[in-house]
Enzyme design. Structure first.
Site, PDB file in Angstrom:
ATOM      1  N   CYS A  85       0.721  -1.237  -0.041  1.00  0.00           N
ATOM      2  CA  CYS A  85       0.033  -0.185  -0.072  1.00  0.00           C
ATOM      3  C   CYS A  85       0.823   1.252   0.015  1.00  0.00           C
ATOM      4  CB  CYS A  85      -0.818   0.038   1.230  1.00  0.00           C
ATOM      5  SG  CYS A  85      -1.859   1.432   1.289  1.00  0.00           S
ATOM      6  N   HIS A 126      -9.301  -3.876  -1.746  1.00  0.00           N
ATOM      7  CA  HIS A 126      -8.227  -3.258  -0.861  1.00  0.00           C
ATOM      8  C   HIS A 126      -8.801  -1.993  -0.740  1.00  0.00           C
ATOM      9  CE1 HIS A 126      -4.042  -2.343  -0.011  1.00  0.00           C
ATOM     10  NE2 HIS A 126      -4.469  -1.116  -0.252  1.00  0.00           N
ATOM     11  N   GLU A 127      -9.254  -1.193  -1.517  1.00  0.00           N
ATOM     12  CA  GLU A 127      -9.605   0.219  -1.300  1.00  0.00           C
ATOM     13  C   GLU A 127     -11.010   0.260  -0.384  1.00  0.00           C
ATOM     14  OE1 GLU A 127      -7.318   1.940  -1.930  1.00  0.00           O
ATOM     15  OE2 GLU A 127      -6.392   0.654  -3.468  1.00  0.00           O
TER      16      GLU A 127
END
Length: 136
Positions: A85, A126-127
């Site tokens: 990330c 993920h977001e």
């Protein structure tokens, strides 16, 4: 406007507030910032640029896409992976789903539904973790 990447884990751990039409400029900044980091990043949530709103931007098979207030309403095919990330150093393990059905609002705040699979589905998940305040 290209924004600085937020690395404050206390801020990143907050659950995002619902986005409204007033947040369109934040979405534009999110897209510009994502494009600026295209060599090292395929998706971003608004909290990564210091905006605590439920907005994500990501690479959808070569085209940039923005979602306001996205939520997964169906998922299948769990698998384990390792992700990095831009807001965090290193990589971390994550549980993801091969196929997800997402409900979101577009830039006109019209509700949309679509099933995403594979890499695009992983990016979205993920977001969405960012939107939930989950730090992988």
């Amino acid at each position: 406007m290209i924004r600085d990447i937020c690395r404050d884990e206390v801020f990143l751990a907050q659950k995002a507030e619902p986005a409204t039409p007033d947040d369109r400029s934040a979405a534009a900044d999110l897209l510009e910032t994502l494009e600026h980091h295209r060599d090292s990043c395929v998706g971003m949530a608004a909290n990564m640029i210091g905006v605590n709103k439920r907005i994500i931007a990501f690479d959808n098979e070569g085209a940039r896409m923005v979602m306001f207030n996205p939520e997964i309403i169906k998922k299948s095919g769990p698998y384990d992976t390792v992700e990095g990330c831009l807001s965090l150093s290193g990589t971390r393990p994550a549980r993801r789903w091969q196929s997800i059905k997402v409900r979101w609002q577009n830039e006109h705040f019209q509700v949309r539904l679509k099933t995403f699979t594979g890499w695009t589905a992983q990016i979205i998940q993920h977001e969405l973790d960012h939107c939930e305040g989950i730090i992988i």
